[in-house]
Scaffold this active site. Structure first.
Site, mmCIF file in Angstrom:
data_model
loop_
_atom_site.group_PDB
_atom_site.id
_atom_site.type_symbol
_atom_site.label_atom_id
_atom_site.label_comp_id
_atom_site.label_asym_id
_atom_site.label_seq_id
_atom_site.Cartn_x
_atom_site.Cartn_y
_atom_site.Cartn_z
ATOM 1 C CE1 TYR A 132 -4.031 -3.004 5.079
ATOM 2 C CE2 TYR A 132 -3.295 -0.794 4.489
ATOM 3 C CZ TYR A 132 -3.770 -2.042 4.124
ATOM 4 O OH TYR A 132 -3.974 -2.313 2.795
ATOM 5 C CB SER B 126 -0.902 0.023 1.235
ATOM 6 O OG SER B 126 -1.565 1.267 1.371
#
Length: 252
Positions: A153, A140
């Site tokens: 995350y 990401s």
């Protein structure tokens, strides 16, 4: 893409969202694709979208090491030697870090970090034994620049970038190449569940779009081409890299 026909790929979380788009593109390129997903119905729906392709779903919790090992062995028994592993499965529940607790950390880490560690550990020895392979880890852009309300995350995805580079160095001489693709904000079921519905969700989405030079959210199909490329002979001199695919949101 060159050199993909009849090769075997595993795509974790291949039943929906980005994983579905990756599965369909790889199947189009001639791969036999094994979907690892907790939701077999989603995997079967993906397969129905490409009725002439070789797509098979395996019910796998990537956070369970023994289950992953058994599933990988089944794939090789049923489909053949694994050439490509795409670690796409992921999960998050955004909230300010100070409002989180250890139970949430454990779940995020189990899926986003331990999951890929398990699949790497199961697949890499087989790739080495077969004389080569490719791994593409879906991280990401949050890993590269950070993002509010996604600290744990982001830590997992940042860890995956570092892990990918480290193992890429270890296995380059074995013709096992590893790279990372870093999506930006994308229209997926997970994103929809994060944003929710109503006026506030629209405001959040509009704010994200304003920060993207191409002035749109990503779509799952936007990542399929680079994954197929990294799996192909055309990318045989690329390893240990992290590619941002985010509409220019983060130019680093």
């Amino acid at each position: 893409m060159r050199g993909l026909k009849d090769k075997v790929a595993i795509v974790t979380g291949g039943g929906q969202g980005i994983g579905r788009a990756l599965t369909l593109r790889l199947a189009q390129e001639g791969f036999k694709v094994a979907i690892f997903d907790l939701n077999p119905a989603a995997g079967e729906e993906t397969a129905r979208l490409a009725p002439d392709a070789s797509i098979k779903t395996y019910v796998v919790d990537v956070g369970d090491y023994a289950v992953v090992q058994a599933a990988v062995a089944r794939v090789e028994d049923e489909l053949g030697p694994i050439w490509l592993l795409v670690n796409n499965a992921g999960w998050d529940k955004p909230m300010p870090f100070l409002k989180t607790d250890q139970a949430l950390w454990d779940k995020i880490i189990r899926i986003n970090l331990y999951g890929p560690l398990n699949t790497h550990h199961a697949v890499l020895p087989r790739m080495v034994a077969h004389g080569g392979g490719r791994i593409v880890n879906i991280a990401s852009d949050a890993a590269r620049v950070g993002t509010s309300d996604e600290a744990v995350y982001s830590a997992c995805k940042g860890g995956m970038i570092s892990f990918t580079k480290s193992v890429a160095r270890e296995l380059a001489r074995k013709n096992v190449l590893l790279n990372t693709v870093c999506p930006g904000p994308t229209n997926t079921p997970m994103m929809a569940s994060v944003l929710g519905e109503g006026e506030q969700a629209v405001k959040w989405k509009d704010a994200m779009v304003r920060g993207i030079p191409l002035k749109r959210m990503g779509e799952p199909e936007d990542y399929a081409g680079i994954v197929a490329f990294l799996a192909s002979e055309d990318a045989s001199f690329i390893t240990g890299q992290a590619f941002s695919v985010s509409g220019g949101m983060n130019m680093i």
